[in-house]
Design an enzyme around this catalytic site. Structure first.
Site, PDB file in Angstrom:
ATOM      1  N   THR A 159       0.870  -1.182   0.000  1.00 54.73           N
ATOM      2  CA  THR A 159       0.000   0.000   0.000  1.00 54.73           C
ATOM      3  C   THR A 159       0.907   1.231   0.000  1.00 54.73           C
ATOM      4  O   THR A 159       1.274   1.737  -1.039  1.00 54.73           O
ATOM      5  CB  THR A 159      -0.982  -0.013   1.180  1.00 54.73           C
ATOM      6  OG1 THR A 159      -0.263  -0.253   2.396  1.00 54.73           O
ATOM      7  CG2 THR A 159      -2.024  -1.102   0.997  1.00 54.73           C
ATOM      8  N   THR A 160       1.323   1.685   1.199  1.00 55.60           N
ATOM      9  CA  THR A 160       2.259   2.809   1.246  1.00 55.60           C
ATOM     10  C   THR A 160       3.711   2.344   1.356  1.00 55.60           C
ATOM     11  O   THR A 160       4.611   3.170   1.503  1.00 55.60           O
ATOM     12  CB  THR A 160       1.934   3.755   2.420  1.00 55.60           C
ATOM     13  OG1 THR A 160       1.928   3.007   3.640  1.00 55.60           O
ATOM     14  CG2 THR A 160       0.580   4.415   2.220  1.00 55.60           C
ATOM     15  N   LYS A 181       4.149  -7.116   4.028  1.00 54.05           N
ATOM     16  CA  LYS A 181       3.900  -5.714   3.725  1.00 54.05           C
ATOM     17  C   LYS A 181       3.479  -5.021   5.019  1.00 54.05           C
ATOM     18  O   LYS A 181       2.994  -5.648   5.957  1.00 54.05           O
ATOM     19  CB  LYS A 181       2.834  -5.545   2.646  1.00 54.05           C
ATOM     20  CG  LYS A 181       1.427  -5.973   3.018  1.00 54.05           C
ATOM     21  CD  LYS A 181       0.613  -4.970   3.799  1.00 54.05           C
ATOM     22  CE  LYS A 181       0.562  -3.621   3.111  1.00 54.05           C
ATOM     23  NZ  LYS A 181      -0.195  -2.639   3.965  1.00 54.05           N
ATOM     24  N   GLY A 182       3.670  -3.703   5.054  1.00 52.40           N
ATOM     25  CA  GLY A 182       3.236  -2.934   6.204  1.00 52.40           C
ATOM     26  C   GLY A 182       4.273  -1.926   6.616  1.00 52.40           C
ATOM     27  O   GLY A 182       5.421  -2.282   6.864  1.00 52.40           O
ATOM     28  N   THR A 192       2.087  -8.938  12.429  1.00 54.60           N
ATOM     29  CA  THR A 192       2.329  -7.665  11.767  1.00 54.60           C
ATOM     30  C   THR A 192       1.265  -7.469  10.710  1.00 54.60           C
ATOM     31  O   THR A 192       0.365  -8.283  10.568  1.00 54.60           O
ATOM     32  CB  THR A 192       3.735  -7.598  11.165  1.00 54.60           C
ATOM     33  OG1 THR A 192       3.965  -6.269  10.731  1.00 54.60           O
ATOM     34  CG2 THR A 192       3.905  -8.559  10.027  1.00 54.60           C
TER      35      THR A 192
END
Length: 399
Positions: A159-160, A181-182, A192
């Site tokens: 995403t970001t 991801k994250g 997470t």
């Protein structure tokens, strides 16, 4: 297409999957450009273990996946990026179930064998018309569609994030490959944001679960970017046994190494981050105390901004330790604080020491070590600096 046929184990990137796993990525209309849907499947029966967010606002993907994961027999993981499908009511629940059903039909496996992850903006319904059309087209393409590698999947989950996050280790004849991801809304209270681990090692579901929980406690559960727990956090591991049995201790160590590698990648790519921050607290009464004090340091906005500016204001670490007012066994006279190899407390730093400290803080990775002088327990936590970039990303997230 009724099932995914056995084929090459290596996708389009060099990392490659463990034996018996294949993957697909594509654009399902969740974002304007780039892949936003991914599917990873084991071509043979597998055992699984999973952990999920403890948020009271857990999304439909988490609720559904928690039920499916309970049997320890997951065969596939599908992820939708850019939309969390959280706080979307009954329709959100039905949409998540429909996606799982469609993916299961493509793969020729029961719906209960599919885990779904969904990540992105909260409170917006999924664009189901576009997703339906995409999955129907994917089914028409058949096995040829399943040629993606781990980096492809990690990129489709973003995403970001500014870069895809993958890691791999070999244990005996088997491999462990992880994707994650994250970078924001990230202080896990179980795992997470999204992290998936795949292995061709032969294990029981109980063995895999024990190895995963042990790894998560010392890695993902020690990660914080901004102290906020997501509604969508999921970590899952699938083992299909294609490479045969492995030593359980060696496997657990390899799995933990992959999780630690992914944890540090997540921390260093925190929204707006320029530096990885590690805080180790030792000489604590027990692990819980060590982790609690370490988290108070890594989560301090004042510590994080000092690290960003390479400002040798070490007193902020002392402040953060002191916030643990219920830890009455912490005696300032017994505490030590180091940045890298430079001790700053209890010694009164001279000018040259402060200059050395500033140089240490200018590095891409900054290590802070605290000794409590109480016992023998220790814990390390992972985070990042706090920058203007974090504010910009989150001030403009939906606009």
């Amino acid at each position: 297409m009724s099932h995914i046929d056995a084929a090459t184990d290596r996708g389009t990137d060099e990392l490659g999957w463990p034996a018996g796993f294949r993957a697909y990525t594509g654009n399902g209309g969740l974002r304007a450009h780039g892949d936003d849907i991914s599917i990873v499947v084991s071509e043979r029966p597998s055992v699984s273990a999973a952990m999920f967010t403890r948020s009271r606002f857990a999304g439909p993907a988490v609720v559904l996946s928690r039920a499916h994961a309970a049997g320890g027999r997951l065969r596939a993981v599908t992820t939708l990026a850019q939309n969390a499908n959280v706080a979307t009511g009954r329709q959100g629940e039905e949409n998540a179930a429909e996606v799982v059903g469609r993916v299961a039909a493509i793969l020729g496996v029961p719906a209960e064998a599919v885990l779904i992850g969904s990540t992105g903006v909260i409170g917006r319904p999924l664009p189901m018309a576009a997703i339906r059309a995409h999955l129907e087209a994917t089914a028409e393409r058949g096995t040829a569609a399943f040629a993606a590698g781990p980096v492809d999947v990690a990129r489709a989950m973003m995403t970001t994030d500014t870069r895809p996050k993958t890691s791999a280790r070999t244990v005996g004849n088997a491999r462990v490959v992880g994707v994650a991801k994250g970078v924001g809304m990230l202080e896990p209270n179980m795992a997470t944001m999204l992290a998936y681990l795949f292995t061709d090692a032969e294990l029981s579901a109980a063995e895999l679960d024990g190895a995963l929980r042990g790894a998560v406690e010392r890695t993902f559960n020690c990660l914080s970017v901004d102290t906020d727990t997501s509604t969508s956090d999921t970590v899952a591991a699938l083992a299909n046994g294609a490479a045969g049995p492995v030593d359980l201790g060696a496997f657990s160590a390899a799995l933990a190494e992959v999780c630690l590698d992914l944890t540090e990648q997540l921390a260093s790519d925190g929204e707006g981050a320029t530096k990885l921050l590690r805080v180790t607290v030792g000489q604590a009464a027990d692990y819980a105390q060590a982790k609690r004090v370490a988290k108070s340091v890594v989560n301090s906005p004042l510590v994080k901004t000092a690290v960003h500016g390479a400002d040798p204001n070490w007193g902020r670490v002392v402040m953060a330790i002191g916030k643990n007012t219920e830890d009455t066994d912490i005696d300032p006279a017994k505490v030590t604080v180091r940045f890298g190899g430079t001790e700053v407390y209890p010694a009164e730093p001279a000018a040259e020491t402060l200059a050395k400290l500033a140089e240490t803080m200018r590095q891409d990775e900054v290590d802070i070590t605290v000794g409590l002088g109480i016992g023998d327990a220790a814990a390390t936590v992972y985070g990042c600096d706090l920058t203007e970039g974090y504010i910009r990303v989150n001030a403009d997230y939906t606009t």
